[in-house]
Write a protein that holds these residues in place. Structure first.
Motif, PDB file in Angstrom:
ATOM      1  N   HIS A 336       0.754  -1.144  -0.032  1.00 15.78           N
ATOM      2  CA  HIS A 336      -0.062  -0.075  -0.148  1.00 15.78           C
ATOM      3  C   HIS A 336       0.878   1.390  -0.010  1.00 15.78           C
ATOM      4  CE1 HIS A 336      -3.023   2.865   1.820  1.00 15.78           C
ATOM      5  NE2 HIS A 336      -3.331   2.617   0.776  1.00 15.78           N
ATOM      6  N   ASP A 340      -4.638   5.914   3.802  1.00 18.14           N
ATOM      7  CA  ASP A 340      -6.039   5.750   3.516  1.00 18.14           C
ATOM      8  C   ASP A 340      -6.650   6.662   4.821  1.00 18.14           C
ATOM      9  OD1 ASP A 340      -5.883   4.464   1.222  1.00 18.14           O
ATOM     10  OD2 ASP A 340      -6.700   2.658   2.189  1.00 18.14           O
ATOM     11  N   HIS A 384      -9.877   7.603  -5.458  1.00 14.05           N
ATOM     12  CA  HIS A 384     -11.149   6.932  -5.043  1.00 14.05           C
ATOM     13  C   HIS A 384     -12.250   8.159  -5.094  1.00 14.05           C
ATOM     14  CE1 HIS A 384      -9.036   3.435  -4.059  1.00 14.05           C
ATOM     15  NE2 HIS A 384      -8.397   3.953  -2.961  1.00 14.05           N
ATOM     16  N   HIS A 415     -13.463   6.750   1.204  1.00 13.14           N
ATOM     17  CA  HIS A 415     -12.340   7.233   2.056  1.00 13.14           C
ATOM     18  C   HIS A 415     -11.342   8.098   0.767  1.00 13.14           C
ATOM     19  CE1 HIS A 415     -10.461   3.439   0.469  1.00 13.14           C
ATOM     20  NE2 HIS A 415      -9.297   3.894   0.365  1.00 13.14           N
ATOM     21  N   HIS A 417      -7.654   8.178  -0.804  1.00 16.86           N
ATOM     22  CA  HIS A 417      -6.174   7.555  -0.747  1.00 16.86           C
ATOM     23  C   HIS A 417      -5.366   8.568  -1.085  1.00 16.86           C
ATOM     24  CE1 HIS A 417      -2.991   4.533  -1.788  1.00 16.86           C
ATOM     25  NE2 HIS A 417      -2.613   5.384  -2.495  1.00 16.86           N
TER      26      HIS A 417
HETATM   27 ZN   LIG Z   1      -5.529   3.249  -0.436  1.00 19.57          ZN
END
Ligand SMILES: [Zn+2]
Length: 454
Positions: A336, A340, A384, A415, A417
């Motif tokens: 990742h 987030d 997102h 959420h 990112h």
């Molecule tokens: Zn993320």
């Protein structure tokens, strides 16, 4: 009279016919098309060691000779001479010749300064009294085997695994490209002070997937490709990343996979397989796109002070190693490369710092995605989003709304990112919104060099 002349006429006719046949047969041997020469890259300057790709073609009779030479003050040094043998009356000889040329001017005894690189190619045509058609290309080159100079103006540089750093240095006027290399990653430096020629700064990063002892060097290259290196006083802080086990349920796959069905290649069938393709291959394709977007950057800092930390509760961190399990088996892994942050659904997403919108569209796993350029190779990414409110080329201020948070791409709940990239390498965003880190690692570098933050 007539009876005597007849055999003579027949002989004459036969001779004429034979001559015509020979002419028809031999005519192509006098073709007038000269060979084609290409040399890439076009040589302008030759350094200590140069590689050039030479390609010579001749469409008709074929090649007889290819010669490459360097000429300086009337003296000729042959780099390559290649003759092509073929029987005289064979129609077609070798039609193509490719060669990687390695030229080392010092070993050839050439001096610094002007020279000519001459490529000649002759074909097997009967033209020019059997000498063939001659193609000749001459390139005026500068022989320069003296590397540029580079001097580092920063003292101790601390760098975290997955973190960012800045170095300030000075290069001689012949330096054309310069920067820092960390392992296989090359970071470009910028002349950030127009009134101070030769002074440059370079943001660089220690990618989270590099081995522990990747070499770190500042470098400068001139037009002839000569390279100088300088070492940096680096102090690397190693960091272990969190390991996360993620169990893939059928309901999770059924919720996410259908979004990507149209993107997956036809041989990837079924929702579980599509999910795995998205998590590995599409992720890789998206990261290649991000790298190409981030290859462009303004040559000055477009932002000041520190980055703004987007609102929201941290859901997962930078560098988390994710192991995906499906039906009890490990089926996929991913890293990742961002943080987030979850706030209320459809929250306004602010620009972390002033910059220029470089990208604002749908991008695979990142859904609706904005990438901002902050100058000198530093970018931020927002993924997102449910809506986009900016367009590429637009200048944005710190805190300006880019769009609203959402759950597009590979996301289940609403959420943000958020990623920071340095020279196209994902880095830990937390450093950039920490004022102490900015003071100790960016502002101090400028101060040590006696320069103002650009
Ligand atoms: Zn993320």
């Amino acid at each position: 009279m007539a009876s005597k002349a007849r055999p003579l006429m027949i002989i004459l006719a036969i001779i004429l016919l034979l001559a015509a046949a020979a002419a028809v047969f031999l005519w192509p041997f006098w073709e007038g098309r000269e060979p084609q020469i290409t040399l890439t890259p076009t040589p302008l300057a030759l350094g200590r060691e140069n590689t050039l790709d030479l390609k010579v073609t001749d469409q008709e009779r074929g090649l007889a000779l290819v010669k490459v030479a360097l000429i300086q003050q009337g003296r000729e040094k042959v780099v390559l001479q290649q003759e092509f043998a073929a029987p005289l009356l064979q129609r077609n000889g070798q039609t193509e010749f490719s060669q990687k040329l390695t030229i080392k001017p010092l070993e050839l005894g050439l001096a610094q300064g002007e020279a000519s690189l001459v490529v000649e190619a002759r074909d097997r045509s009967f033209n020019n009294f059997m000498h063939g058609n001659l193609a000749r290309r001459e390139f005026a080159v500068k022989i320069d085997t003296i590397p540029p100079r580079i001097g580092v103006l920063s003292r101790n540089i601390y760098l975290n695994r997955g973190g960012s750093a800045l170095v300030v240095y000075q290069v001689s006027p012949d330096a054309q490209e310069h920067g820092v290399s960390v392992g296989a990653h090359n970071f470009r430096g910028y002349f950030a002070w127009p009134d101070k020629p030769g002074f440059a700064a370079c943001y660089f990063a220690y990618a989270d997937d590099l081995e522990k002892d990747a070499p770190i060097k500042a470098w400068a290259k001139d037009q002839a490709g000569n390279q100088a290196q300088a070492s940096l006083n680096m102090h690397l802080r190693w960091k272990k990343y969190r390991q996360d086990k993620i169990t893939l349920s059928d309901s999770l796959i059924q919720a996410l996979a259908p979004r990507f069905m149209s993107l997956a290649p036809p041989d990837v069938k079924g929702e579980a397989q599509v999910f795995l393709w998205v998590n590995s291959k599409l992720r890789e394709i998206n990261h290649q796109k991000i790298a190409s977007v981030c290859a462009q950057s303004q040559p000055k800092e477009l932002w000041e002070k520190t980055f703004l930390r987007p609102m929201g509760k941290p859901m997962s961190g930078f560098g988390d190693r994710r192991f995906y399990y499906y039906q009890g088996k490990e089926v996929s892994t991913a890293v990742h490369r961002g943080v987030d942050l979850a706030d209320v659904a459809n929250s306004p997403i602010p620009a972390a710092a002033a910059g220029k919108v470089q990208f604002a569209e749908m991008l695979g796993i990142y859904g609706n995605c904005v990438i901002l350029d902050h100058g000198m190779g530093v970018h931020t990414l927002y993924g997102h989003l449910s809506s986009l409110e900016v367009h590429p080329g637009q200048d944005v201020k710190q805190g300006q709304r880019l769009g609203l948070s959402g759950a597009t791409g590979l996301a289940l709940g609403d959420h943000l990112h958020f990623s920071v990239l340095v020279g196209g390498v994902f880095v830990n965003p937390a450093e950039w919104w920490d004022p102490h880190w900015i003071t100790d690692n960016l502002e101090l570098r400028y101060k040590e060099a006696g320069l103002k933050r650009p």
